[in-house]
Every structure is written in C-alpha cells, then in structure tokens.
Design a protein around this motif. Structure first.
Motif, PDB file in Angstrom:
ATOM      1  N   GLU B   1       0.840  -1.197   0.000  1.00  0.00           N
ATOM      2  CA  GLU B   1       0.000   0.000   0.000  1.00  0.00           C
ATOM      3  C   GLU B   1       0.878   1.252   0.000  1.00  0.00           C
ATOM      4  N   ASP B   2       0.539   2.206  -0.864  1.00  0.00           N
ATOM      5  CA  ASP B   2       1.283   3.461  -0.926  1.00  0.00           C
ATOM      6  C   ASP B   2       1.100   4.244   0.362  1.00  0.00           C
ATOM      7  N   GLN B   3       2.206   4.814   0.843  1.00  0.00           N
ATOM      8  CA  GLN B   3       2.149   5.506   2.125  1.00  0.00           C
ATOM      9  C   GLN B   3       3.114   6.685   2.146  1.00  0.00           C
ATOM     10  N   VAL B   4       2.712   7.764   2.824  1.00  0.00           N
ATOM     11  CA  VAL B   4       3.552   8.948   2.996  1.00  0.00           C
ATOM     12  C   VAL B   4       3.552   9.316   4.470  1.00  0.00           C
ATOM     13  N   THR B   5       4.739   9.434   5.066  1.00  0.00           N
ATOM     14  CA  THR B   5       4.873   9.769   6.490  1.00  0.00           C
ATOM     15  C   THR B   5       5.760  10.990   6.628  1.00  0.00           C
ATOM     16  N   GLN B   6       5.239  12.019   7.328  1.00  0.00           N
ATOM     17  CA  GLN B   6       6.005  13.235   7.516  1.00  0.00           C
ATOM     18  C   GLN B   6       6.407  13.404   8.971  1.00  0.00           C
ATOM     19  N   SER B   7       7.611  13.950   9.165  1.00  0.00           N
ATOM     20  CA  SER B   7       8.080  14.235  10.525  1.00  0.00           C
ATOM     21  C   SER B   7       8.956  15.484  10.523  1.00  0.00           C
ATOM     22  N   PRO B   8       8.979  16.226  11.657  1.00  0.00           N
ATOM     23  CA  PRO B   8       8.101  16.039  12.814  1.00  0.00           C
ATOM     24  C   PRO B   8       6.683  16.519  12.512  1.00  0.00           C
ATOM     25  N   GLU B   9       5.740  16.258  13.422  1.00  0.00           N
ATOM     26  CA  GLU B   9       4.377  16.757  13.247  1.00  0.00           C
ATOM     27  C   GLU B   9       4.353  18.274  13.368  1.00  0.00           C
ATOM     28  N   ALA B  10       5.175  18.805  14.280  1.00  0.00           N
ATOM     29  CA  ALA B  10       5.234  20.242  14.502  1.00  0.00           C
ATOM     30  C   ALA B  10       6.668  20.639  14.794  1.00  0.00           C
ATOM     31  N   LEU B  11       7.025  21.838  14.378  1.00  0.00           N
ATOM     32  CA  LEU B  11       8.395  22.321  14.562  1.00  0.00           C
ATOM     33  C   LEU B  11       8.349  23.816  14.839  1.00  0.00           C
ATOM     34  N   ARG B  12       8.962  24.206  15.945  1.00  0.00           N
ATOM     35  CA  ARG B  12       9.026  25.631  16.287  1.00  0.00           C
ATOM     36  C   ARG B  12      10.484  26.070  16.216  1.00  0.00           C
ATOM     37  N   LEU B  13      10.747  27.104  15.434  1.00  0.00           N
ATOM     38  CA  LEU B  13      12.099  27.610  15.247  1.00  0.00           C
ATOM     39  C   LEU B  13      12.158  29.090  15.547  1.00  0.00           C
ATOM     40  N   GLN B  14      13.338  29.540  15.895  1.00  0.00           N
ATOM     41  CA  GLN B  14      13.583  30.966  16.046  1.00  0.00           C
ATOM     42  C   GLN B  14      13.882  31.516  14.649  1.00  0.00           C
ATOM     43  N   GLU B  15      13.520  32.747  14.385  1.00  0.00           N
ATOM     44  CA  GLU B  15      13.844  33.374  13.116  1.00  0.00           C
ATOM     45  C   GLU B  15      15.338  33.232  12.847  1.00  0.00           C
ATOM     46  N   GLY B  16      15.684  32.771  11.624  1.00  0.00           N
ATOM     47  CA  GLY B  16      17.081  32.591  11.273  1.00  0.00           C
ATOM     48  C   GLY B  16      17.662  31.221  11.579  1.00  0.00           C
ATOM     49  N   GLU B  17      16.889  30.390  12.312  1.00  0.00           N
ATOM     50  CA  GLU B  17      17.371  29.062  12.692  1.00  0.00           C
ATOM     51  C   GLU B  17      17.000  28.048  11.620  1.00  0.00           C
ATOM     52  N   SER B  18      17.971  27.540  10.888  1.00  0.00           N
ATOM     53  CA  SER B  18      17.721  26.615   9.779  1.00  0.00           C
ATOM     54  C   SER B  18      17.373  25.219  10.286  1.00  0.00           C
ATOM     55  N   SER B  19      16.586  24.488   9.489  1.00  0.00           N
ATOM     56  CA  SER B  19      16.199  23.128   9.854  1.00  0.00           C
ATOM     57  C   SER B  19      15.694  22.389   8.625  1.00  0.00           C
ATOM     58  N   SER B  20      15.285  21.138   8.825  1.00  0.00           N
ATOM     59  CA  SER B  20      14.787  20.311   7.722  1.00  0.00           C
ATOM     60  C   SER B  20      13.530  19.562   8.132  1.00  0.00           C
ATOM     61  N   LEU B  21      12.624  19.398   7.187  1.00  0.00           N
ATOM     62  CA  LEU B  21      11.426  18.588   7.359  1.00  0.00           C
ATOM     63  C   LEU B  21      11.601  17.315   6.541  1.00  0.00           C
ATOM     64  N   ASN B  22      11.075  16.206   7.079  1.00  0.00           N
ATOM     65  CA  ASN B  22      11.264  14.912   6.421  1.00  0.00           C
ATOM     66  C   ASN B  22       9.957  14.356   5.870  1.00  0.00           C
ATOM     67  N   CYS B  23      10.061  13.703   4.710  1.00  0.00           N
ATOM     68  CA  CYS B  23       8.927  13.006   4.105  1.00  0.00           C
ATOM     69  C   CYS B  23       9.425  11.627   3.656  1.00  0.00           C
ATOM     70  N   SER B  24       8.962  10.589   4.320  1.00  0.00           N
ATOM     71  CA  SER B  24       9.305   9.222   3.927  1.00  0.00           C
ATOM     72  C   SER B  24       8.151   8.627   3.137  1.00  0.00           C
ATOM     73  N   TYR B  25       8.458   7.919   2.065  1.00  0.00           N
ATOM     74  CA  TYR B  25       7.374   7.395   1.242  1.00  0.00           C
ATOM     75  C   TYR B  25       7.615   5.939   0.849  1.00  0.00           C
ATOM     76  N   THR B  26       6.515   5.243   0.652  1.00  0.00           N
ATOM     77  CA  THR B  26       6.532   3.882   0.132  1.00  0.00           C
ATOM     78  C   THR B  26       5.564   3.843  -1.031  1.00  0.00           C
ATOM     79  N   VAL B  27       6.099   3.628  -2.229  1.00  0.00           N
ATOM     80  CA  VAL B  27       5.242   3.589  -3.408  1.00  0.00           C
ATOM     81  C   VAL B  27       5.887   2.666  -4.424  1.00  0.00           C
ATOM     82  N   SER B  28       5.078   1.939  -5.164  1.00  0.00           N
ATOM     83  CA  SER B  28       5.597   1.009  -6.174  1.00  0.00           C
ATOM     84  C   SER B  28       5.834   1.757  -7.473  1.00  0.00           C
ATOM     85  N   GLY B  29       6.960   2.463  -7.540  1.00  0.00           N
ATOM     86  CA  GLY B  29       7.257   3.248  -8.730  1.00  0.00           C
ATOM     87  C   GLY B  29       6.790   4.671  -8.554  1.00  0.00           C
ATOM     88  N   LEU B  30       7.720   5.593  -8.484  1.00  0.00           N
ATOM     89  CA  LEU B  30       7.371   6.993  -8.202  1.00  0.00           C
ATOM     90  C   LEU B  30       7.261   7.768  -9.509  1.00  0.00           C
TER      91      LEU B  30
END
Lengths: 114, 112
Positions: B1-30
């Motif tokens: 079954e195709d699935q998409v999972t994102q993390s974190p659910e919520a993220l609080r940053l200070q202005e100027g503070e760099s970060s990354s959001l993640n998206c993990s996926y399972t799909v039979s051929g993208l």
C-alpha cells in the motif's frame, strides 16, 4: 475562472440531512480531485475525475458519498444522511494533465454536522 | 500500500534558525513527489515537484531534495512568514488513475 472555486465556503447542517458541495475548476483542466481534511490532519483522497469519468473512487468513505462531473467542468460531491464524523473541510483541486501533475486547490468547503 | 509519512508533526524555530522537514514514502514506482504549503483557512499551494533520486529544487529560503526513500525540505534562515503547514505528496507511476496521496503535514512556526 482564474482559480478553483468552491461553494459553499461554510455549511452547517443537521445530522441525517443531505448536502451538496460544488467545485468549479480552472478552465481547461481535465483532471479534478476531491480530498477531505479533518481538523489538524492531512488530506484524505476521496475521488479523482479525468474528464467526466472517475477511474478511481477508492477513497469514498461509504456509499453515502457520491460525486459527479458534467461537461468536463463543474463537479458536485454529495453526502447523503450526514453523520457527525463527516464534519471536515472538503477540498477540490484541478490539474491540466494526468501525468505527474501540479494540483491547484480551491479554498475548501467547511462542513459542520450538528 | 502506498504511504507517505512526515516528521516532525510540529516544529518551532527561532527566526534565522535553519532546519529540515522529512517526508518518507513507500510507493511502487514513483511518478512524482510534491511539496505544498498550506496557510490556515486556505487550500494547499504548490511549491515543488521532484521526479528522481538526486534531484534538487530551490525557491527562496526553501530547498527540496529526493532520495529513493525520502525527501527533505530544507529551510534556511527562516522568517516568520514561512510559518505554515508543509505537506508532502506522491503519485505512483503504475496507477492509471493518477491518485495523489498526501502525508499529514508538518506545522512549522517561526518566532521573531
């Protein structure tokens, strides 16, 4: 039109009543999608149209939900005998291609079932 | 079954503070991976499409990258106006119905 238009923007109904939600896609867009977004949640796929046909209805939650599209343009999502768990924002999107395509969304119809 | 999972659910940053959001996926051929931004009370707005592993796209303070299993949305020196929910979606290549599946999103908040 310039964008995807949805109506009504807000609908409050009583449990057991039927509701119709309308989507007017961007002119010339052949693909049309309906999604449901519950409070604080992601988008749940409901149905997809290519032209007037719906090759994928797998996301419709129950037989109380139905959708149609006429003239390759306007689409109507109908929910019969509404239940409280149907309360959500219903989003419509359209796209010009059936390939790896970009969706343009409307602002949504917020449905509240009392 | 195709699935998409994102993390974190919520993220609080200070202005100027760099970060990354993640998206993990399972799909039979993208066929494509998409990033959207959603502001409160509005529909999602398209940001990027990525098609194959190794691809990168940039727009202002945002950069999206793709591997065979996940995608990252990097935010460099964010500003308060970058506060929004960021949604990841995938489209499978096998599906003639062109179903596009969304993750549950990451709510990003940038404090001045």
């Amino acid at each position: 039109g310039a964008g995807v238009s949805q109506s009504p923007s807000n609908k409050v109904t009583e449990k057991g009543k039927d509701v119709e939600l309308r989507c007017d896609p961007i002119s010339g867009h052949t693909a049309l999608y309906w999604y449901r977004q519950s409070l604080g949640q992601g988008l749940e796929f409901l149905i997809y149209f290519q032209g007037n046909s719906a090759p994928d209805k797998s996301g419709l939650p129950s037989d109380r939900f139905s959708a149609e599209r006429t003239g390759g343009s306007v689409s109507t999502l109908t929910i019969q005998r509404t239940q409280q768990e149907d309360s959500a924002v219903y989003l419509c999107a359209s796209s010009s291609l059936a390939g790896a395509n970009v969706l343009t969304f409307g602002a949504g119809s917020r449905l509240t079932v009392l | 079954e195709d699935q998409v999972t994102q993390s974190p659910e919520a993220l609080r940053l200070q202005e100027g503070e760099s970060s990354s959001l993640n998206c993990s996926y399972t799909v039979s051929g993208l066929r494509g991976l998409f990033w959207y931004r959603q502001d409160p009370g509005k529909g999602p707005e398209f940001l990027f499409t990525l098609y194959s592993a190794g691809e990168e796209k940039e727009k202002e303070r945002l950069k999206a990258t793709l591997t065979k299993k996940e995608s990252f949305l990097h935010i460099t020196a964010p500003k308060p106006e970058d506060s929004a929910t960021y949604l990841c979606a995938v489209q499978a290549s096998y599906s003639s119905a062109s179903k596009i599946i969304f993750g549950s999103g990451t709510r990003l908040s940038i404090r001045p």
